[in-house]
Design an enzyme around this catalytic site. Structure first.
Site, mmCIF file in Angstrom:
data_model
loop_
_atom_site.group_PDB
_atom_site.id
_atom_site.type_symbol
_atom_site.label_atom_id
_atom_site.label_comp_id
_atom_site.label_asym_id
_atom_site.label_seq_id
_atom_site.Cartn_x
_atom_site.Cartn_y
_atom_site.Cartn_z
ATOM 1 N N TYR A 126 5.578 -6.006 9.722
ATOM 2 C CA TYR A 126 5.545 -7.234 8.923
ATOM 3 C C TYR A 126 6.901 -7.670 8.385
ATOM 4 O O TYR A 126 7.003 -8.681 7.703
ATOM 5 C CB TYR A 126 4.531 -7.117 7.765
ATOM 6 C CG TYR A 126 4.705 -5.904 6.876
ATOM 7 C CD1 TYR A 126 5.614 -5.907 5.837
ATOM 8 C CD2 TYR A 126 3.936 -4.763 7.082
ATOM 9 C CE1 TYR A 126 5.773 -4.804 5.023
ATOM 10 C CE2 TYR A 126 4.089 -3.647 6.259
ATOM 11 C CZ TYR A 126 5.005 -3.674 5.235
ATOM 12 O OH TYR A 126 5.156 -2.573 4.422
ATOM 13 N N ASP A 163 1.207 6.350 9.140
ATOM 14 C CA ASP A 163 1.340 5.292 8.139
ATOM 15 C C ASP A 163 2.678 5.337 7.413
ATOM 16 O O ASP A 163 3.683 4.872 7.927
ATOM 17 C CB ASP A 163 0.154 5.372 7.160
ATOM 18 C CG ASP A 163 0.070 4.183 6.227
ATOM 19 O OD1 ASP A 163 0.843 3.224 6.414
ATOM 20 O OD2 ASP A 163 -0.757 4.189 5.302
ATOM 21 N N HIS A 205 4.402 2.482 9.854
ATOM 22 C CA HIS A 205 5.437 1.561 9.367
ATOM 23 C C HIS A 205 6.732 2.370 9.456
ATOM 24 O O HIS A 205 6.995 3.220 8.591
ATOM 25 C CB HIS A 205 5.190 1.142 7.927
ATOM 26 C CG HIS A 205 3.813 0.600 7.666
ATOM 27 N ND1 HIS A 205 3.431 -0.676 8.038
ATOM 28 C CD2 HIS A 205 2.734 1.157 7.084
ATOM 29 C CE1 HIS A 205 2.171 -0.870 7.670
ATOM 30 N NE2 HIS A 205 1.724 0.216 7.101
ATOM 31 N N HIS A 262 -7.461 2.553 6.962
ATOM 32 C CA HIS A 262 -7.833 3.205 5.696
ATOM 33 C C HIS A 262 -9.352 3.147 5.485
ATOM 34 O O HIS A 262 -10.015 4.152 5.541
ATOM 35 C CB HIS A 262 -7.100 2.625 4.474
ATOM 36 C CG HIS A 262 -5.616 2.722 4.575
ATOM 37 N ND1 HIS A 262 -4.982 3.908 4.756
ATOM 38 C CD2 HIS A 262 -4.639 1.760 4.533
ATOM 39 C CE1 HIS A 262 -3.665 3.707 4.816
ATOM 40 N NE2 HIS A 262 -3.436 2.417 4.692
#
Ligand SMILES: [Zn+2]
Length: 443
Positions: A117, A314, A57, A263
């Site tokens: 997102y 991440d 992200h 994860h």
């Protein structure tokens, strides 16, 4: 891009020396060991394939350091992350992601899987181009010289039926169908592919999961999902649907060889069998999982059951895939008080070939004829790496991202002697992206 490179050492699965690598149209056409450099570009160290950062992200980079004050949990960390999300526009996101992807390039990452997102303007209003934020990320990767798989993420609810909150309005398309319609407007290009993502079973109601899975199946595209990062997600899923998140995803056609469970920290034995039996990749992000106090996922067990492993930075607490790779083994040592669960070769394969495959680039991540010419040189004369060379062990257990000296992506030199060739001052670019003059800082 065409060219000829000479690696003092190369990891082709085994350790070889004096390797001439011929490149045509961005692909390796031949590798020959035991050669002199001649007029080739010298890669003076241990050359490994390009690293794939399978879960990113980009905007979380703004949180580095800032979230280390005080205590809290994943959920309190998320509040800070949402404040950063609220401040981003397409132009700002381009500037920030370009700098973050340049940082990744310096670390030897030649392909990023961006789990994206943050789609819409504040209040959930669509931009004139409804994919403006995704396009900013694709452009950022181009400017940083790396490849991207934009894992466009379906995010519809705040948690098991709850309406999105104000920040989450920027994430939602309203329905799986509207998500699919928007994502279908994204065009792939040479450095960019498009995949799907289910944010989580919290954020996508069960009756919409099949819509996302069908979109990905139709295009033979990767599909990723956050799975069981937190026990609270498992409890909520059991309360809402009577099954675990993994079972719910399996029942709606999300799992399979194109799928990646990110994860997968808190799994039942049945979950492990479902993931392994469907050949779903498991992407672990150990530096984030330890930063957020998530726990240690069952990496050995899912691999033994049939799941390939991939690795991701991440939350960008650290951008160093060597650190992610060794943490998988070191976490197991702490848990079991035994050594030797993963070989360095297996961990390097996770960071390269299996990571690329999970992002829909099966032609990348290997040093062999026909593969994309992604060459990462690990310097062997730093204070960390000087001394006898042990092949993959040196890269995985001794090196850090700071030891990456040269990076070639698709035959193009994007990092030379530690300097990014397209973004010469990456630290300056990050500084500028994270603190705009005259305005409040991102975080
Ligand atoms: Zn994530």
């Amino acid at each position: 891009m065409n060219g000829r490179f000479w690696a003092r050492y190369a990891w082709t699965g085994a350790l070889e020396s004096g390797v001439l690598i011929d490149v045509r149209a961005g692909r390796i056409v031949s590798l020959r060991a035991g050669c002199a450099p001649g007029d080739a570009v010298v890669l003076d160290g241990l050359v490994i394939p390009g690293l794939a950062n399978a879960h990113s992200h980009a905007f979380h980079r703004a949180l580095r350091g800032a979230t280390q004050l005080g205590g809290g949990t994943f959920w309190t960390w998320r509040e800070t992350m949402y404040r950063v999300a609220a401040a981003l526009t397409p132009d700002r996101y381009l500037e920030l992601a370009r700098a973050v992807y340049a940082e990744m390039a310096l670390a030897g990452i030649t392909c990023v899987g961006e789990f994206h997102y943050l789609h819409h303007a504040p209040g959930g209003v669509a931009y004139d181009d409804p994919n403006a934020m995704g396009e900013a990320l694709i452009e950022a990767a181009a400017q940083a010289g790396i490849r991207i798989t934009l894992l466009d993420t379906c995010y519809l609810s705040s948690g098991f039926g709850a309406a999105p909150d104000e920040t989450q309005l920027r994430f939602t398309d309203g329905s799986g169908g509207a998500w699919a319609e928007r994502v279908s407007g994204l065009k792939e290009r040479g450095h960019a592919r498009v995949g799907a993502a289910v944010h989580s079973v919290r954020a996508v109601p069960a009756d919409q999961l099949g819509v996302v899975a069908a979109w990905a199946a139709q295009r033979n595209a990767p599909i990723h999902a956050h799975v069981s990062e937190q026990p609270a997600e498992n409890e909520g899923c059991l309360a809402a649907y009577g099954v675990t998140p993994t079972r719910l995803l399996a029942d709606h056609g999300v799992l399979g060889p194109r799928a990646t469970a990110v994860h997968a920290t808190h799994l039942t034995p049945e979950d492990i069998a479902l993931l392994g039996g469907s050949a779903t990749t498991v992407c672990m992000c150990p530096t984030t999982e330890r930063d957020l106090a998530d726990g240690i996922g069952p990496a050995r067990e899912v691999q033994a059951a049939g799941s390939p492993l991939s690795l991701g930075s991440d939350s960008q607490a650290v951008i160093d895939l060597f650190e992610e790779a060794r943490a998988v083994e070191l976490n197991e040592r702490l848990r079991t008080r035994r050594r030797g669960h993963w070989t360095a070769d297996a961990l390097l394969r996770a960071a390269t070939a299996d990571g690329h495959a999970s992002l829909g680039w099966p032609e990348a991540g290997r040093l062999k004829a026909g593969a994309l010419a992604d060459l990462v040189t690990v310097s062997l004369d730093s204070v960390r790496t000087a001394g006898p060379l042990h092949g993959a062990e040196t890269a995985v257990f001794a090196a850090t991202s700071a030891d990456v000296s040269d990076v070639v992506a698709g035959g193009r030199v994007i990092v030379r002697h530690g300097v990014h060739q397209l973004v010469p001052d990456v630290a300056g670019a990050l500084r500028q992206a994270l603190a705009w003059p005259g305005e409040r800082q991102l975080c």
